[in-house]
Design a protein around this motif. Structure first.
Motif, short mmCIF file in Angstrom:
data_model
loop_
_atom_site.label_atom_id
_atom_site.label_comp_id
_atom_site.label_asym_id
_atom_site.label_seq_id
_atom_site.Cartn_x
_atom_site.Cartn_y
_atom_site.Cartn_z
N GLY A 291 23.43 21.38 46.29
CA GLY A 291 23.72 22.81 46.21
C GLY A 291 22.59 23.61 45.61
N ASP A 292 21.68 22.95 44.86
CA ASP A 292 20.54 23.66 44.29
C ASP A 292 19.54 23.98 45.40
N ASN A 293 18.76 25.03 45.17
CA ASN A 293 17.67 25.38 46.08
C ASN A 293 16.35 25.00 45.43
N VAL A 294 15.52 24.30 46.18
CA VAL A 294 14.25 23.86 45.66
C VAL A 294 13.13 24.56 46.42
N ASP A 295 12.13 25.03 45.64
CA ASP A 295 10.97 25.70 46.24
C ASP A 295 9.75 25.33 45.41
N PRO A 296 8.95 24.36 45.87
CA PRO A 296 7.81 23.90 45.06
C PRO A 296 6.76 24.97 44.83
N SER A 297 6.70 25.98 45.70
CA SER A 297 5.68 27.02 45.54
C SER A 297 5.95 27.94 44.37
N THR A 298 7.20 28.02 43.91
CA THR A 298 7.55 28.92 42.81
C THR A 298 8.05 28.18 41.58
N ALA A 299 8.10 26.85 41.63
CA ALA A 299 8.69 26.09 40.53
C ALA A 299 7.92 26.31 39.23
N SER A 300 6.59 26.33 39.30
CA SER A 300 5.80 26.44 38.07
C SER A 300 5.91 27.81 37.42
N THR A 301 6.19 28.84 38.22
CA THR A 301 6.27 30.20 37.67
C THR A 301 7.70 30.62 37.36
N SER A 302 8.66 29.98 37.99
CA SER A 302 10.06 30.37 37.78
C SER A 302 10.72 29.60 36.65
N GLY A 303 9.99 28.62 36.08
CA GLY A 303 10.57 27.83 35.01
C GLY A 303 11.32 26.61 35.49
N ALA A 304 11.44 26.44 36.81
CA ALA A 304 12.14 25.27 37.34
C ALA A 304 11.25 24.04 37.18
N SER A 305 11.86 22.87 37.13
CA SER A 305 11.10 21.64 36.97
C SER A 305 10.28 21.35 38.21
N THR A 306 9.05 20.89 37.98
CA THR A 306 8.20 20.53 39.13
C THR A 306 8.54 19.15 39.67
N TYR A 307 9.36 18.39 38.91
CA TYR A 307 9.78 17.07 39.37
C TYR A 307 11.28 17.11 39.63
N MET A 308 11.66 16.61 40.81
CA MET A 308 13.08 16.58 41.12
C MET A 308 13.78 15.45 40.37
N ALA A 309 13.04 14.37 40.15
CA ALA A 309 13.59 13.24 39.40
C ALA A 309 12.43 12.38 38.92
N VAL A 310 12.67 11.61 37.85
CA VAL A 310 11.67 10.69 37.33
C VAL A 310 12.32 9.32 37.20
#
Length: 570
Positions: free
Chosen positions: A379-398
């Motif tokens: 249900g989450d939306n992922v966008d790698p182009s904005t992750a670093s500026t939007s505060g979202a994690s750059t890794y989906m899982a570790v």
């Protein structure tokens, strides 16, 4: 200056008697005092200097630390810091954006290689694949069309090269010529008539039963009507079917060719005999060849090398049309074909890239391990182009493979030559007091790094024990450790502190007059250098192979004390 007085009654001035002065005695007393003062000051200075020199000598003497050459248990090690890390790790990222459709795992869960971690909505790329396939099909049709046009032009040029030549289509005599060189002639135009008057053919019927036994090339006898002249010929053709002859009998036509003795024409008649079989009726002679030479090319007739009465043979070139240059058309067609192929290649590459990108919408684990972080859910939306500026994690899982732990140490070039894979390692963690761990040297990487003329090489240590169990006891990935790689267990060896041996492999020992009765240094200048042979060493002690005996004392310079003595001496 002398004083003067006047004599009474005369007014004459006479010199006055000078008053005596005791300056000399006064000066004598002053210099005596000064000499006394100077003597006292000198005595004080001498006393002070002697005290300072004595103190400086004492400080200088205290600048040497005694150490005894004695047997010690030595373990030769190479030391260095490192950072604990898991056996393997994977940080799941994505190159695409969209809604996360599935994420069938949780933090702390163990996943296996190729397990699906995330699926992302790929409807946009699926539509793009359909469009790319359509583009490929269109490009393929364009290539086919360009290829057909190019091949057609090549065939046309080949046909033109062949058809430009005017060739006789029979052996015989030119009976009539209809065109001249320089004429513009269309394909299908009659150029000349060719008659073969040297050979005459006679097509006569034979009873079908008799003709059935004939064969092409068989000899035949021909009788010319009216003159009864006999000619010899050869069967060249036998009809494949029967026909009805005179009286309703079944006959089959047989063609016989004979040489023209000169008198035969297309009005002469004759009969034929093959073996004992005679023809059912007579027939009229025909010229063996009576054909029209027809142009196969359209254009200007450049040459024509025949005239009426000339003899020609079948296939003989008798003329030629002017060439039409088609190379420009062929070159243009070739370029069009090449462009069409490039367009097809680009379309195919685009389709392949689009199809390959579909794999990016399914993220799988490349390793077995435990999920340390899970930052996205269904249900989450992922966008790698904005992750670093939007505060979202750059890794989906570790994911960490905790089956074992390792760490790397950078080893100096002088020490790396001592190392071998399989050597034991002891280490402690900065965060875990009073705990010691063990491991084994697993890998020596020969790809060194040079900084300011010094080269180090990374080596990998595998920690003993199960990684999960070690983590449960508090040894986590990321912790800093201090390690000692055990190069050799040397046992009991004669040794002195490392600092006691100078770079030239010498040590300081007491010479005559250097020590007092109690063994303390009283004159550091009487210390002497002695050459020694050194062997192995650890971080604190160095082995002495020769030059010292057990129990002898060596002296180590205390840099700080010597610096103080130098200051006092100055």
């Amino acid at each position: 200056m002398a004083e003067q007085s006047t004599v009474p009654g005369t007014g004459t001035a006479v010199p006055a008697k000078e008053t005596p002065k005791f300056k000399a005695p006064k000066k004598k007393n002053k210099w005596v005092k000064r000499i006394i003062i100077l003597a006292v000051v000198a005595a004080v200075i001498v006393f002070a200097l002697s005290r300072c020199m004595a103190t400086g000598k004492q400080v200088l003497a205290s600048g040497y630390i005694p150490a005894t050459a004695e047997q010690r248990n030595m373990t030769v090690t190479v030391t260095g810091p490192g950072t604990i890390k898991p056996n393997d790790s994977y940080k799941a990222t994505t190159l695409v954006k969209g809604e996360v459709l599935t994420a069938p795992f949780e933090e702390g869960q163990t996943v296996h290689k190729d397990d699906v971690l995330f699926t992302i909505d790929a409807s946009d790329v699926e539509n793009a694949i359909k469009q790319a396939r359509t583009s490929v099909e269109q490009a393929q049709l364009t290539v086919q069309s360009a290829q057909l046009n190019y091949d057609s032009l090549l065939r046309t040029r080949s046909d033109n090269d062949r058809d430009r030549q005017v060739k006789a289509n029979a052996t015989g005599v030119i009976n009539k010529v209809y065109v001249d060189p320089g004429d513009n002639v269309a394909a299908g135009t009659v150029v000349a008539d060719i008659l073969d008057r040297d050979n005459m053919k006679l097509q006569v019927p034979f009873h079908s039963v008799e003709a059935a036994s004939f064969y092409v090339g068989q000899s035949a006898t021909v009788t010319v009507g009216g003159t009864a002249e006999t000619l010899y010929g050869t069967i060249t053709e036998i009809a494949a079917t029967d026909s009805v002859g005179l009286g309703g009998t079944l006959v089959r036509n047989v063609t016989i060719v004979v040489q023209n003795p000169g008198a035969l024409s297309n009005t002469s008649t004759g009969t034929a005999t093959v073996g004992t079989a005679a023809s059912a009726s007579s027939a009229t002679f025909e010229y063996n060849a009576s054909k029209q030479l027809v142009a196969k090319y359209t254009g200007e007739l450049q040459t024509l090398n025949i005239k009426e009465g000339d003899r020609v043979t079948d296939g003989q070139v008798v003329g030629e049309f002017k060439d039409k240059d088609m190379q420009d058309q062929i070159d243009a067609a070739a370029i069009s074909l090449q462009n069409a192929k490039l367009t097809l290649k680009n379309a195919q590459d685009s389709l392949q890239r689009t199809e390959d990108s579909l794999d990016d919408y399914t993220i799988t684990s490349p390793i077995d391990g435990k999920v340390i972080e899970k930052n996205y859910k269904a249900g989450d939306n992922v966008d790698p182009s904005t992750a670093s500026t939007s505060g979202a994690s750059t890794y989906m899982a570790v994911i960490y493979d905790m089956s074992r732990l390792t760490f790397d140490i950078n080893v100096d070039e002088l020490d790396v030559v001592k190392l071998k894979v399989g050597q034991k390692v002891r280490f402690t963690a900065d965060a875990l007091e009073n705990q010691q761990f063990t491991g084994v040297l697993e890998k020596i990487n020969i790809n060194g790094t040079t900084v300011n003329g010094s080269t180090t090489y990374p080596v990998t240590v595998a920690v003993d024990g199960d990684g999960e169990t070690l983590a449960d006891s508090g040894l986590y990935p990321g912790m800093n450790v201090s390690a000692s790689i055990i190069v050799e267990e040397a046992g009991s060896v004669l040794s002195v502190p490392v600092d006691a041996v100078a770079r030239d492999n010498t040590v300081l020992v007491a010479g005559p007059g250097a020590l007092d009765e109690s063994g303390s240094i009283v004159d550091p200048t009487k210390l002497e250098k002695r050459e020694v042979t050194i062997g192995r060493n650890d971080s604190d002690y160095v082995e002495i192979l020769s030059g010292l005996e057990a129990g002898e004392t060596v002296y180590i310079q205390n840099t700080a004390s010597n610096a103080m003595a130098m200051m006092m001496g100055g």
